[in-house]
Design a protein around this motif. Structure first.
Motif, PDB file in Angstrom:
ATOM      1  N   UNK A   1      13.512   0.439   1.164  1.00  0.00           N
ATOM      2  CA  UNK A   1      13.534   1.886   0.914  1.00  0.00           C
ATOM      3  C   UNK A   1      12.522   2.649   1.768  1.00  0.00           C
ATOM      4  N   UNK A   2      11.622   1.924   2.388  1.00  0.00           N
ATOM      5  CA  UNK A   2      10.611   2.604   3.213  1.00  0.00           C
ATOM      6  C   UNK A   2      11.066   2.593   4.677  1.00  0.00           C
ATOM      7  N   UNK A   3      11.127   3.771   5.246  1.00  0.00           N
ATOM      8  CA  UNK A   3      11.624   3.924   6.621  1.00  0.00           C
ATOM      9  C   UNK A   3      10.442   3.977   7.597  1.00  0.00           C
ATOM     10  N   UNK A   4      10.591   3.339   8.764  1.00  0.00           N
ATOM     11  CA  UNK A   4       9.570   3.504   9.808  1.00  0.00           C
ATOM     12  C   UNK A   4      10.050   4.569  10.788  1.00  0.00           C
ATOM     13  N   UNK A   5       9.181   5.512  11.068  1.00  0.00           N
ATOM     14  CA  UNK A   5       9.523   6.622  11.960  1.00  0.00           C
ATOM     15  C   UNK A   5       8.602   6.572  13.172  1.00  0.00           C
ATOM     16  N   UNK A   6       9.207   6.586  14.389  1.00  0.00           N
ATOM     17  CA  UNK A   6       8.405   6.498  15.613  1.00  0.00           C
ATOM     18  C   UNK A   6       8.259   7.851  16.279  1.00  0.00           C
ATOM     19  N   UNK A   7       7.043   8.160  16.653  1.00  0.00           N
ATOM     20  CA  UNK A   7       6.782   9.379  17.420  1.00  0.00           C
ATOM     21  C   UNK A   7       6.574   8.975  18.876  1.00  0.00           C
ATOM     22  N   UNK A   8       7.350   9.577  19.752  1.00  0.00           N
ATOM     23  CA  UNK A   8       7.176   9.319  21.173  1.00  0.00           C
ATOM     24  C   UNK A   8       5.898  10.023  21.621  1.00  0.00           C
ATOM     25  N   UNK A   9       5.067   9.335  22.362  1.00  0.00           N
ATOM     26  CA  UNK A   9       3.821   9.935  22.825  1.00  0.00           C
ATOM     27  C   UNK A   9       4.091  11.169  23.687  1.00  0.00           C
ATOM     28  N   UNK A  63       0.843  -1.199   0.000  1.00  0.00           N
ATOM     29  CA  UNK A  63       0.000   0.000   0.000  1.00  0.00           C
ATOM     30  C   UNK A  63       0.883   1.256   0.000  1.00  0.00           C
ATOM     31  N   UNK A  64       1.942   1.244   0.798  1.00  0.00           N
ATOM     32  CA  UNK A  64       2.846   2.402   0.880  1.00  0.00           C
ATOM     33  C   UNK A  64       3.486   2.677  -0.487  1.00  0.00           C
ATOM     34  N   UNK A  65       3.910   1.612  -1.157  1.00  0.00           N
ATOM     35  CA  UNK A  65       4.520   1.775  -2.484  1.00  0.00           C
ATOM     36  C   UNK A  65       3.520   2.370  -3.464  1.00  0.00           C
ATOM     37  N   UNK A  66       2.299   1.855  -3.391  1.00  0.00           N
ATOM     38  CA  UNK A  66       1.247   2.342  -4.292  1.00  0.00           C
ATOM     39  C   UNK A  66       1.009   3.839  -4.093  1.00  0.00           C
ATOM     40  N   UNK A  67       1.097   4.261  -2.844  1.00  0.00           N
ATOM     41  CA  UNK A  67       0.847   5.678  -2.517  1.00  0.00           C
ATOM     42  C   UNK A  67       2.114   6.537  -2.646  1.00  0.00           C
ATOM     43  N   UNK A  68       3.213   5.912  -3.046  1.00  0.00           N
ATOM     44  CA  UNK A  68       4.509   6.595  -3.187  1.00  0.00           C
ATOM     45  C   UNK A  68       4.992   7.211  -1.873  1.00  0.00           C
ATOM     46  N   UNK A  69       4.689   6.523  -0.778  1.00  0.00           N
ATOM     47  CA  UNK A  69       5.124   7.003   0.537  1.00  0.00           C
ATOM     48  C   UNK A  69       6.547   6.535   0.822  1.00  0.00           C
ATOM     49  N   UNK A  70       7.319   7.386   1.484  1.00  0.00           N
ATOM     50  CA  UNK A  70       8.694   7.028   1.832  1.00  0.00           C
ATOM     51  C   UNK A  70       8.783   6.569   3.288  1.00  0.00           C
ATOM     52  N   UNK A  71       7.747   6.872   4.061  1.00  0.00           N
ATOM     53  CA  UNK A  71       7.826   6.688   5.512  1.00  0.00           C
ATOM     54  C   UNK A  71       6.546   6.097   6.084  1.00  0.00           C
ATOM     55  N   UNK A  72       6.741   5.184   7.035  1.00  0.00           N
ATOM     56  CA  UNK A  72       5.618   4.655   7.813  1.00  0.00           C
ATOM     57  C   UNK A  72       5.736   5.264   9.209  1.00  0.00           C
ATOM     58  N   UNK A  73       4.664   5.827   9.689  1.00  0.00           N
ATOM     59  CA  UNK A  73       4.678   6.438  11.023  1.00  0.00           C
ATOM     60  C   UNK A  73       3.998   5.512  12.018  1.00  0.00           C
ATOM     61  N   UNK A  74       4.600   5.377  13.190  1.00  0.00           N
ATOM     62  CA  UNK A  74       3.946   4.657  14.280  1.00  0.00           C
ATOM     63  C   UNK A  74       4.204   5.441  15.565  1.00  0.00           C
ATOM     64  N   UNK A  75       3.398   5.146  16.584  1.00  0.00           N
ATOM     65  CA  UNK A  75       3.567   5.848  17.856  1.00  0.00           C
ATOM     66  C   UNK A  75       4.088   4.891  18.909  1.00  0.00           C
ATOM     67  N   UNK A  76       4.821   5.418  19.866  1.00  0.00           N
ATOM     68  CA  UNK A  76       5.304   4.587  20.976  1.00  0.00           C
ATOM     69  C   UNK A  76       4.854   5.206  22.291  1.00  0.00           C
ATOM     70  N   UNK A  77       4.249   4.395  23.124  1.00  0.00           N
ATOM     71  CA  UNK A  77       3.845   4.879  24.438  1.00  0.00           C
ATOM     72  C   UNK A  77       4.791   4.337  25.505  1.00  0.00           C
ATOM     73  N   UNK A  78       4.615   3.071  25.829  1.00  0.00           N
ATOM     74  CA  UNK A  78       5.434   2.498  26.900  1.00  0.00           C
ATOM     75  C   UNK A  78       6.332   1.418  26.318  1.00  0.00           C
ATOM     76  N   UNK A  79       7.171   0.854  27.158  1.00  0.00           N
ATOM     77  CA  UNK A  79       8.052  -0.237  26.738  1.00  0.00           C
ATOM     78  C   UNK A  79       7.224  -1.379  26.142  1.00  0.00           C
TER      79      UNK A  79
END
Ligand code: ADP
Length: 160
Positions: free
Chosen positions: A111-119, A76-92
């Motif tokens: 080629x697709x990077x996952x990027x984590x956002x700290x809550x 799906x990411x490739x189809x949308x030409x996305x370079x990054x997957x975003x996810x969130x992190x809360x606890x361990x």
């Protein structure tokens, strides 16, 4: 054009999700919030309801789109030409699962990077299932979810 995908169940969207999206929208030209159509995971809200609540809650963002997908996230990411997957992190406790998923996705699509956002600390204990539980027991969820979700939950008995 930097495009990111934020995939999830969003059952329902919470203020924790919205906070991640607000921050991501500043870093990317376009953020696609993608609801996973996963028949194996029983959702409380239908796909249409989840997409609807997200759209209403994110209407103020010009560069955020809401969509849904099934199949492999990296396809799906490739189809949308996305370079990054975003996810969130809360606890361990989030880490193991997120780590495994990020590495698996990287193996399939290097080629697709996952990027984590700290809550934000305000949302570190906030999850969709927590919201559903509180609503079911008649608790006040007004500070935990966007208005669209509040109204939906008001008109509906959750988890009954
Ligand atoms: P999934 O079933 O894919 O985990 P969720 O809708 O529960 O879908 O979560 C989507 C993503 O948002 C996950 O990466 C999750 O860790 C993150 N997330 C959920 N709640 C919060 C929060 N309060 N703060 C930051 N990230 C969150």
């Amino acid at each position: 054009m930097k495009i990111a995908i934020y995939p999830g169940s969003f059952d329902p969207v919470t203020n924790g999700h919205v906070d991640v999206i607000d921050r991501a929208a500043k870093l990317f030209n376009k953020v696609i919030v993608a609801v996973i159509r996963n028949p194996e995971k029983r959702a409380q809200f239908s796909l249409t309801e989840r997409v609807g609540m997200l759209k209403e809650s994110l209407a103020h963002h010009k560069n955020v789109m809401v969509d849904s997908f099934d199949g492999l996230l990296v396809d799906y990411a490739r189809k949308k030409k996305a370079t990054t997957i975003i996810r969130g992190l809360r606890a361990v406790s989030d880490f193991d699962y997120e780590f495994q998923m990020a590495l698996t996705n990287r193996k399939m699509a290097p080629k697709i990077e996952t990027l984590f956002f700290m809550t934000d600390y305000k949302y570190s204990y906030l999850s969709s299932s927590f919201v559903k539980q509180i609503a079911k027991l008649g608790g006040d969820i007004s500070s935990l979810v966007p208005k669209a979700v509040r109204e939906k939950l008001k008109n509906r008995k959750v988890g009954g």
